[in-house]
Structure formats: structure tokens, C-alpha cells
Motif scaffolding. Structure first.
Motif, PDB file in Angstrom:
ATOM      1  N   ILE A  68      52.562  38.721  53.681  1.00 57.61           N
ATOM      2  CA  ILE A  68      51.635  38.405  52.592  1.00 57.61           C
ATOM      3  C   ILE A  68      50.894  39.667  52.197  1.00 57.61           C
ATOM      4  N   ASN A  69      50.834  39.934  50.911  1.00 62.77           N
ATOM      5  CA  ASN A  69      50.112  41.079  50.386  1.00 62.77           C
ATOM      6  C   ASN A  69      48.638  40.662  50.236  1.00 62.77           C
ATOM      7  N   PRO A  70      47.761  41.218  51.055  1.00 68.09           N
ATOM      8  CA  PRO A  70      46.352  40.808  50.993  1.00 68.09           C
ATOM      9  C   PRO A  70      45.670  41.219  49.686  1.00 68.09           C
ATOM     10  N   ASN A  71      46.277  42.129  48.931  1.00 63.74           N
ATOM     11  CA  ASN A  71      45.679  42.604  47.683  1.00 63.74           C
ATOM     12  C   ASN A  71      46.187  41.853  46.451  1.00 63.74           C
ATOM     13  N   TYR A  72      47.113  40.921  46.655  1.00 63.22           N
ATOM     14  CA  TYR A  72      47.682  40.179  45.532  1.00 63.22           C
ATOM     15  C   TYR A  72      46.669  39.191  44.971  1.00 63.22           C
ATOM     16  N   LYS A  73      46.511  39.208  43.665  1.00 60.28           N
ATOM     17  CA  LYS A  73      45.648  38.248  42.988  1.00 60.28           C
ATOM     18  C   LYS A  73      46.483  37.562  41.908  1.00 60.28           C
ATOM     19  N   LYS A  74      46.651  36.255  42.041  1.00 59.92           N
ATOM     20  CA  LYS A  74      47.442  35.492  41.094  1.00 59.92           C
ATOM     21  C   LYS A  74      46.747  35.511  39.725  1.00 59.92           C
ATOM     22  N   LYS A  75      47.546  35.760  38.699  1.00 56.35           N
ATOM     23  CA  LYS A  75      47.005  35.766  37.343  1.00 56.35           C
ATOM     24  C   LYS A  75      46.738  34.348  36.875  1.00 56.35           C
ATOM     25  N   LYS A  76      45.611  34.172  36.182  1.00 52.33           N
ATOM     26  CA  LYS A  76      45.297  32.868  35.603  1.00 52.33           C
ATOM     27  C   LYS A  76      45.991  32.759  34.269  1.00 52.33           C
ATOM     28  N   ASN A  77      46.505  31.567  33.977  1.00 58.81           N
ATOM     29  CA  ASN A  77      47.202  31.343  32.693  1.00 58.81           C
ATOM     30  C   ASN A  77      46.251  31.066  31.575  1.00 58.81           C
TER      31      ASN A  77
END
Length: 77
Positions: A68-77
Motif C-alpha cells: 500500500i502506498n501511504p502517500n496515495y490519495k484517491k481523487k474525488k469525482n
């Protein structure tokens, strides 16, 4: 586009493990070459056996697994 996965084929059976969600799919390639009927729920023993073989192979070859990439932030649609 498809999610990352691992697969093992033994005899006429193919197990696919989708790594992001741990989803398992099992196919009888002799009777279902198009991989349309997932048998994982109707053949749980075979699914478990093939998953154990896949895990043993990954351990044997020291396969690098996803982390898991701890820096990943899912984009909001």
C-alpha cells in the motif's frame, strides 16, 4: 484496464487472485475456455488448494508483492 493479479494454471484449472481485493476466480479451462463461469464458490477445496500452491510458489521465488502506498490519495469525482 485491469487490477493487479496473480494466476496459476494446473492441469485444466486456472486460479486468478486479484491482489487489491483478494478476490478469487477459478476456471475449468477444458470446459470453459472463455473463462465465463467462476467456480471458486462451488469448488472451495480446489480454490484453497490452488491458492496455497500459488502462495508457496511466490514464497519460493521470493516474489515481490504489492504494498500500500501511504502517500496515495484517491481523487474525488
Amino acid at each position: 484496464r485491469t487490477a493487479p493479479y496473480s494466476a496459476i494454471v494446473k492441469d485444466n484449472m486456472k486460479l486468478v487472485e486479484f491482489l487489491e481485493h483478494s478476490k478469487l476466480e477459478l476456471y475449468d479451462l477444458k470446459n470453459d475456455l472463455g473463462e465465463e463461469k467462476n467456480l471458486a464458490s462451488v469448488m472451495p477445496e480446489k480454490t484453497t488448494q490452488m491458492l496455497a500452491e500459488l502462495n508457496a510458489w511466490r514464497k519460493d521465488v521470493d516474489a515481490q508483492m504489492m504494498e500500500i502506498n501511504p502517500n496515495y490519495k484517491k481523487k474525488k469525482n
